[in-house]
Design an enzyme around this catalytic site. Sequence first.
Site, PDB file in Angstrom:
ATOM      1  N   LYS A 153       0.832  -1.216   0.000  1.00 41.74           N
ATOM      2  CA  LYS A 153       0.000   0.000   0.000  1.00 41.74           C
ATOM      3  C   LYS A 153       0.867   1.266   0.000  1.00 41.74           C
ATOM      4  CE  LYS A 153      -2.342  -1.617   3.633  1.00 41.74           C
ATOM      5  NZ  LYS A 153      -2.032  -3.061   3.588  1.00 41.74           N
ATOM      6  N   ILE A 154       1.850   1.321   0.900  1.00 34.67           N
ATOM      7  CA  ILE A 154       2.667   2.535   1.007  1.00 34.67           C
ATOM      8  C   ILE A 154       3.698   2.613  -0.122  1.00 34.67           C
ATOM      9  CG2 ILE A 154       4.343   3.769   2.470  1.00 34.67           C
ATOM     10  CD1 ILE A 154       2.845   2.480   4.914  1.00 34.67           C
ATOM     11  N   THR A 231      11.162   4.598   6.172  1.00 39.52           N
ATOM     12  CA  THR A 231       9.972   4.990   6.948  1.00 39.52           C
ATOM     13  C   THR A 231       9.192   3.743   7.348  1.00 39.52           C
ATOM     14  OG1 THR A 231       8.712   5.303   4.908  1.00 39.52           O
ATOM     15  CG2 THR A 231       9.676   7.279   5.884  1.00 39.52           C
ATOM     16  N   SER A 232       9.847   2.573   7.276  1.00 41.00           N
ATOM     17  CA  SER A 232       9.104   1.334   7.535  1.00 41.00           C
ATOM     18  C   SER A 232       9.294   0.841   8.976  1.00 41.00           C
ATOM     19  CB  SER A 232       9.491   0.268   6.527  1.00 41.00           C
ATOM     20  OG  SER A 232       8.641  -0.847   6.682  1.00 41.00           O
ATOM     21  N   ARG A 233      10.379   0.139   9.232  1.00 41.79           N
ATOM     22  CA  ARG A 233      10.678  -0.323  10.589  1.00 41.79           C
ATOM     23  C   ARG A 233      12.183  -0.257  10.809  1.00 41.79           C
ATOM     24  NH1 ARG A 233       6.341   0.710  11.714  1.00 41.79           N
ATOM     25  NH2 ARG A 233       4.645  -0.560  12.538  1.00 41.79           N
ATOM     26  N   ASP A 257      12.703   7.507   9.754  1.00 42.83           N
ATOM     27  CA  ASP A 257      11.598   7.868  10.652  1.00 42.83           C
ATOM     28  C   ASP A 257      11.466   6.824  11.753  1.00 42.83           C
ATOM     29  OD1 ASP A 257       9.219   9.435  11.340  1.00 42.83           O
ATOM     30  OD2 ASP A 257       8.080   7.672  10.701  1.00 42.83           O
ATOM     31  N   GLU A 262      14.009   2.232  19.037  1.00 40.17           N
ATOM     32  CA  GLU A 262      13.195   3.430  19.286  1.00 40.17           C
ATOM     33  C   GLU A 262      12.273   3.301  20.494  1.00 40.17           C
ATOM     34  OE1 GLU A 262      11.010   3.478  15.478  1.00 40.17           O
ATOM     35  OE2 GLU A 262       9.174   3.162  16.617  1.00 40.17           O
ATOM     36  N   HIS A 294       9.246   8.586  14.309  1.00 37.74           N
ATOM     37  CA  HIS A 294       8.076   7.745  13.957  1.00 37.74           C
ATOM     38  C   HIS A 294       6.815   8.600  13.803  1.00 37.74           C
ATOM     39  CE1 HIS A 294       6.817   3.288  14.158  1.00 37.74           C
ATOM     40  NE2 HIS A 294       5.982   3.960  13.378  1.00 37.74           N
ATOM     41  N   GLN A 295       6.930   9.599  12.921  1.00 40.85           N
ATOM     42  CA  GLN A 295       5.797  10.497  12.730  1.00 40.85           C
ATOM     43  C   GLN A 295       5.208  10.422  11.324  1.00 40.85           C
ATOM     44  OE1 GLN A 295       8.203  14.387  13.137  1.00 40.85           O
ATOM     45  NE2 GLN A 295       6.690  14.936  11.609  1.00 40.85           N
ATOM     46  N   ALA A 296       5.693   9.443  10.532  1.00 41.57           N
ATOM     47  CA  ALA A 296       5.232   9.397   9.136  1.00 41.57           C
ATOM     48  C   ALA A 296       3.711   9.246   9.049  1.00 41.57           C
ATOM     49  CB  ALA A 296       5.930   8.271   8.389  1.00 41.57           C
ATOM     50  N   PHE A 297       3.133   8.535  10.012  1.00 41.55           N
ATOM     51  CA  PHE A 297       1.676   8.286   9.964  1.00 41.55           C
ATOM     52  C   PHE A 297       0.878   9.483  10.479  1.00 41.55           C
ATOM     53  CE2 PHE A 297       0.266   7.980  14.402  1.00 41.55           C
ATOM     54  CZ  PHE A 297       1.496   8.042  15.059  1.00 41.55           C
TER      55      PHE A 297
HETATM   56  P1  NAI Z   1       1.722  -3.751   2.921  1.00 40.23           P
HETATM   57  O1  NAI Z   1       1.498  -5.054   3.610  1.00 40.23           O
HETATM   58  O2  NAI Z   1       0.611  -3.171   2.102  1.00 40.23           O
HETATM   59  O3  NAI Z   1       3.018  -3.833   1.980  1.00 40.23           O
HETATM   60  C1  NAI Z   1       4.182  -4.479   2.338  1.00 40.23           C
HETATM   61  C2  NAI Z   1       4.807  -5.033   1.065  1.00 40.23           C
HETATM   62  O4  NAI Z   1       6.079  -5.576   1.379  1.00 40.23           O
HETATM   63  C3  NAI Z   1       3.970  -6.158   0.438  1.00 40.23           C
HETATM   64  O5  NAI Z   1       3.778  -5.890  -0.941  1.00 40.23           O
HETATM   65  C4  NAI Z   1       4.836  -7.392   0.651  1.00 40.23           C
HETATM   66  O6  NAI Z   1       4.701  -8.360  -0.377  1.00 40.23           O
HETATM   67  C5  NAI Z   1       6.225  -6.769   0.634  1.00 40.23           C
HETATM   68  N1  NAI Z   1       7.246  -7.642   1.186  1.00 40.23           N
HETATM   69  C6  NAI Z   1       7.137  -8.599   2.142  1.00 40.23           C
HETATM   70  N2  NAI Z   1       8.313  -9.211   2.316  1.00 40.23           N
HETATM   71  C7  NAI Z   1       9.181  -8.638   1.444  1.00 40.23           C
HETATM   72  C8  NAI Z   1      10.553  -8.860   1.140  1.00 40.23           C
HETATM   73  N3  NAI Z   1      11.258  -9.800   1.771  1.00 40.23           N
HETATM   74  N4  NAI Z   1      11.125  -8.080   0.205  1.00 40.23           N
HETATM   75  C9  NAI Z   1      10.411  -7.129  -0.445  1.00 40.23           C
HETATM   76  N5  NAI Z   1       9.110  -6.894  -0.209  1.00 40.23           N
HETATM   77  C10 NAI Z   1       8.510  -7.641   0.724  1.00 40.23           C
HETATM   78  O7  NAI Z   1       2.166  -2.746   4.066  1.00 40.23           O
HETATM   79  P2  NAI Z   1       2.130  -1.159   4.018  1.00 40.23           P
HETATM   80  O8  NAI Z   1       0.851  -0.676   4.583  1.00 40.23           O
HETATM   81  O9  NAI Z   1       2.574  -0.705   2.684  1.00 40.23           O
HETATM   82  O10 NAI Z   1       3.240  -0.818   5.109  1.00 40.23           O
HETATM   83  C11 NAI Z   1       4.617  -1.073   4.863  1.00 40.23           C
HETATM   84  C12 NAI Z   1       5.380  -0.868   6.152  1.00 40.23           C
HETATM   85  O11 NAI Z   1       5.343   0.497   6.535  1.00 40.23           O
HETATM   86  C13 NAI Z   1       4.756  -1.588   7.368  1.00 40.23           C
HETATM   87  O12 NAI Z   1       5.231  -2.921   7.446  1.00 40.23           O
HETATM   88  C14 NAI Z   1       5.225  -0.780   8.523  1.00 40.23           C
HETATM   89  O13 NAI Z   1       6.408  -1.363   8.986  1.00 40.23           O
HETATM   90  C15 NAI Z   1       5.539   0.589   7.927  1.00 40.23           C
HETATM   91  N6  NAI Z   1       4.701   1.656   8.469  1.00 40.23           N
HETATM   92  C16 NAI Z   1       5.342   2.742   9.007  1.00 40.23           C
HETATM   93  C17 NAI Z   1       4.604   3.791   9.541  1.00 40.23           C
HETATM   94  C18 NAI Z   1       5.271   5.001  10.110  1.00 40.23           C
HETATM   95  O14 NAI Z   1       4.594   5.844  10.723  1.00 40.23           O
HETATM   96  N7  NAI Z   1       6.576   5.174   9.928  1.00 40.23           N
HETATM   97  C19 NAI Z   1       3.128   3.747   9.570  1.00 40.23           C
HETATM   98  C20 NAI Z   1       2.566   2.583   8.927  1.00 40.23           C
HETATM   99  C21 NAI Z   1       3.338   1.578   8.417  1.00 40.23           C
END
Ligand code: NAI
Length: 330
Positions: A153-154, A231-233, A257, A262, A294-297
Amino acid sequence: MKVAFFSSKRYDESFFKENNDGSHELSFFETKLAPRSVALAEGAQAVCVFVNDQVDRKTLQGLKARGIEYVALRCAGYNNVDLPAAQELGIKVVRVPAYSPHAVAEHTLALLLTLNRRIHRSYNRVREGNFSLEGLVGFDLHGLTVGIIGTGKIGSIATELFQGFGCQLLCHDKYENESLKAKGAAYVDLDTLFARSDVISLHCPLLKETHHIIDAAAIAKMKKGVTIVNTSRGGLIDTSDVIQGLKTGHIGNLAIDVYEEEESMFFEDQSAFVMQDDVFARLLTFPNVLVTGHQAFFTDTALTQIARVTLANLSQLESTGSSENEVALP
Ligand code: NAI
C-alpha cells in the site's frame, strides 16, 4: 462500551472524543499497558493500546481476571500482542489495518526532499542570520534511479510519487504490482536494485527475512553516495553498519523515521535527559542524516481514520461479538 486507553496522548484523546458518537465511554491513561497497570482497566470491557504497550500473557491474564473481553489496537502492527495467549483466554484482538498509506508515502518524500536540498541545515542557518550557501549543494531527483523495496500500500504510492519527479523506478517485492509495471516501473532482484539505485526507499514489513536487509554486505553492493530512506521499521537497517557506510562516504545520505531501538525513546519528551543510546547519538552527529521520531503516519487524515475504525471495531464487537478487523493467529 467502557474502554480504557493506555499510552494515551492529548492527540489520541482529542481525535477519539471528536469521533465518538456517544456509543462508548472512554477513559484515557498516559501509562503504558503492562501487568502493573492492568488495574486501571477495572470496570472496562475493552482496552485500547498502541505500538509499545506490553500486551503479553501476564497482562492478558490480568485483563481476563478483570472481565476485559477485547484489546483494540489503534495501529496496524500487532507484534506486541501475545496472540496465542489472547486466543487461549478468549480475548479478541482488533486493529486498524490501514489508515493513510498516503501519509507515510508523503513523509518519505518530505524526508528525501529535506535531506537532498539540505533544508534541515538551511532552516537553522537563516534563523541565525547566516545566508551562506557553503555546504548546501543538493541534487536533482529528476532522472535519478530510485529503488523501492516493498510495493504494498505505502510502497506503491511512494513509487508513483517518485515517478512524478521524473525518477526511474526499480522495485523489489515478492508480488509484482501490474499497475506499477504498466506505468514503467521495473521489478528486479535485490542485488540489481542495490547496484543501480541512487536512492533506496524501504517499504517492506519487518520479518525474519527482512531483518537487517540493509547491512554491510548490502551496502557494499550499492553505488557510492547512495541515499537511503527508511519509513518502515528500524530493524530493516543494521545501524552500526550504516554508520560505517556514512563515515566512509559510501552512503551519501540517510533519512529515517524509525529506529531499531526506538521503543525506549520515541513518542516521549526526552529532552531533559542524557541520551543513553550511543549508536543513535552518533547518528545525530552526521550533517547528512535526518531523523524524525516515527511520525510518518501522523496526519489529521490518519488520526481521524484510526479513531473511526477503532470505534467501529468496538461497536461491531459489542453488537455481534466479532469484527472484520480481528487479528487471527497466523
Ligand atoms: P503492505 O502489507 O501493504 O506492503 C508491504 C509489502 O512488502 C507487500 O507488498 C509485501 O509483499 C512486501 N514484502 C514482504 N516481504 C518482502 C521482502 N522480503 N522483500 C520485499 N518486499 C517484501 O504494508 P504497508 O501498509 O505498505 O506498510 C509497509 C510498512 O510500513 C509496514 O510494514 C510498517 O512497517 C511501515 N509503516 C510505518 C509507519 C510510520 O509511521 N513510519 C506507519 C505505517 C506503516
